[in-house]
Write a protein that holds these residues in place. Structure first.
Motif, PDB file in Angstrom:
ATOM      1  N   GLY A 229       5.201  13.602   0.522  1.00 33.90           N
ATOM      2  CA  GLY A 229       5.298  12.610   1.582  1.00 33.90           C
ATOM      3  C   GLY A 229       4.977  11.258   0.984  1.00 33.90           C
ATOM      4  N   ILE A 230       5.823  10.268   1.220  1.00 29.27           N
ATOM      5  CA  ILE A 230       5.615   8.927   0.672  1.00 29.27           C
ATOM      6  C   ILE A 230       5.551   7.949   1.829  1.00 29.27           C
ATOM      7  CG2 ILE A 230       6.539   7.109  -0.811  1.00 29.27           C
ATOM      8  CD1 ILE A 230       8.020   9.328  -2.362  1.00 29.27           C
ATOM      9  N   ASP A 231       4.446   7.199   1.902  1.00 30.31           N
ATOM     10  CA  ASP A 231       4.282   6.149   2.905  1.00 30.31           C
ATOM     11  C   ASP A 231       4.131   4.818   2.180  1.00 30.31           C
ATOM     12  OD1 ASP A 231       3.880   7.694   5.537  1.00 30.31           O
ATOM     13  OD2 ASP A 231       2.484   8.675   4.159  1.00 30.31           O
TER      14      ASP A 231
ATOM     15  N   GLY B 211       2.193   2.032   5.382  1.00 28.21           N
ATOM     16  CA  GLY B 211       2.017   2.809   6.603  1.00 28.21           C
ATOM     17  C   GLY B 211       3.281   3.382   7.194  1.00 28.21           C
ATOM     18  N   THR B 212       4.432   3.135   6.571  1.00 28.82           N
ATOM     19  CA  THR B 212       5.702   3.647   7.077  1.00 28.82           C
ATOM     20  C   THR B 212       6.180   4.793   6.196  1.00 28.82           C
ATOM     21  OG1 THR B 212       6.317   1.463   7.913  1.00 28.82           O
ATOM     22  CG2 THR B 212       8.091   3.060   7.645  1.00 28.82           C
ATOM     23  N   ARG B 213       6.477   5.930   6.822  1.00 30.91           N
ATOM     24  CA  ARG B 213       6.930   7.109   6.084  1.00 30.91           C
ATOM     25  C   ARG B 213       8.344   6.890   5.562  1.00 30.91           C
ATOM     26  NH1 ARG B 213       5.254  12.567   5.079  1.00 30.91           N
ATOM     27  NH2 ARG B 213       3.331  11.422   5.366  1.00 30.91           N
ATOM     28  N   VAL B 214       8.561   7.202   4.282  1.00 28.59           N
ATOM     29  CA  VAL B 214       9.881   7.142   3.668  1.00 28.59           C
ATOM     30  C   VAL B 214      10.557   8.485   3.919  1.00 28.59           C
ATOM     31  CG1 VAL B 214      11.139   6.940   1.484  1.00 28.59           C
ATOM     32  CG2 VAL B 214       9.106   5.537   1.892  1.00 28.59           C
TER      33      VAL B 214
ATOM     34  N   HIS C 252       0.862  -1.179   0.000  1.00 28.22           N
ATOM     35  CA  HIS C 252       0.000   0.000   0.000  1.00 28.22           C
ATOM     36  C   HIS C 252       0.896   1.225   0.000  1.00 28.22           C
ATOM     37  CE1 HIS C 252      -2.575   3.235   1.482  1.00 28.22           C
ATOM     38  NE2 HIS C 252      -3.461   2.618   0.729  1.00 28.22           N
ATOM     39  N   VAL C 253       0.700   2.095  -0.992  1.00 28.17           N
ATOM     40  CA  VAL C 253       1.519   3.293  -1.137  1.00 28.17           C
ATOM     41  C   VAL C 253       0.612   4.514  -1.087  1.00 28.17           C
ATOM     42  CG1 VAL C 253       3.109   4.559  -2.643  1.00 28.17           C
ATOM     43  CG2 VAL C 253       3.194   2.063  -2.570  1.00 28.17           C
ATOM     44  N   ARG C 254       1.024   5.510  -0.305  1.00 27.09           N
ATOM     45  CA  ARG C 254       0.308   6.789  -0.258  1.00 27.09           C
ATOM     46  C   ARG C 254       1.328   7.880  -0.526  1.00 27.09           C
ATOM     47  NH1 ARG C 254      -4.433   8.624   1.665  1.00 27.09           N
ATOM     48  NH2 ARG C 254      -4.828   6.599   2.622  1.00 27.09           N
TER      49      ARG C 254
END
Length: 123
Positions: free
Chosen positions: A21-23, A26-29, A10-12
């Motif tokens: 902002g890239i997650d 659920g983990t922020r890059v 899952h990418v946001r």
């Protein structure tokens, strides 16, 4: 070298002007780790996100995606081709004509390197 992961994640991505902002799952890059990203999608398939990692209005995208991390290309080959194309006489003349050419040791070498950098950037 590219690293490819066939599993879905899952990418946001939340873009705000020049920053994003890239997650992933659920983990922020760390934004300093990503120089650029691309998203492609073929109808009926999951999207493919490529993160281009660094060696250094608002939109949002979210969904399941395959992820690849592209390493920064080695600039050596491009630099070699550029340097082979430089005319030594033109370089020396341009360096000697620079207004910032100094008189201290190695000032001609510094002027030549500065000139090459400007030519490489198209200046």
């Amino acid at each position: 070298m590219d690293h490819h992961d066939d599993s879905l994640h899952h990418v946001r991505i939340t873009a705000h002007g020049e920053t994003a902002g890239i997650d992933i799952d659920g983990t922020r890059v760390d934004p300093r780790a990503v120089d650029a990203y691309t998203i492609t999608q073929i109808a009926g398939e999951h999207s493919h996100v490529v993160l281009h990692v660094t060696e250094r209005g608002s939109t949002q995208w979210s969904g399941m995606s395959r992820i690849s991390v592209a390493d920064a290309p080695d600039p050596g080959q491009a630099a070699a081709i550029f340097l082979e194309a430089v005319d030594p006489e033109a370089l020396e003349g341009a360096a000697l004509s620079r207004p910032d050419l100094g008189t201290e040791p190695y000032s001609l070498t510094k002027a030549m390197l500065t000139q090459l950098g400007e030519w490489a950037r198209g200046l």
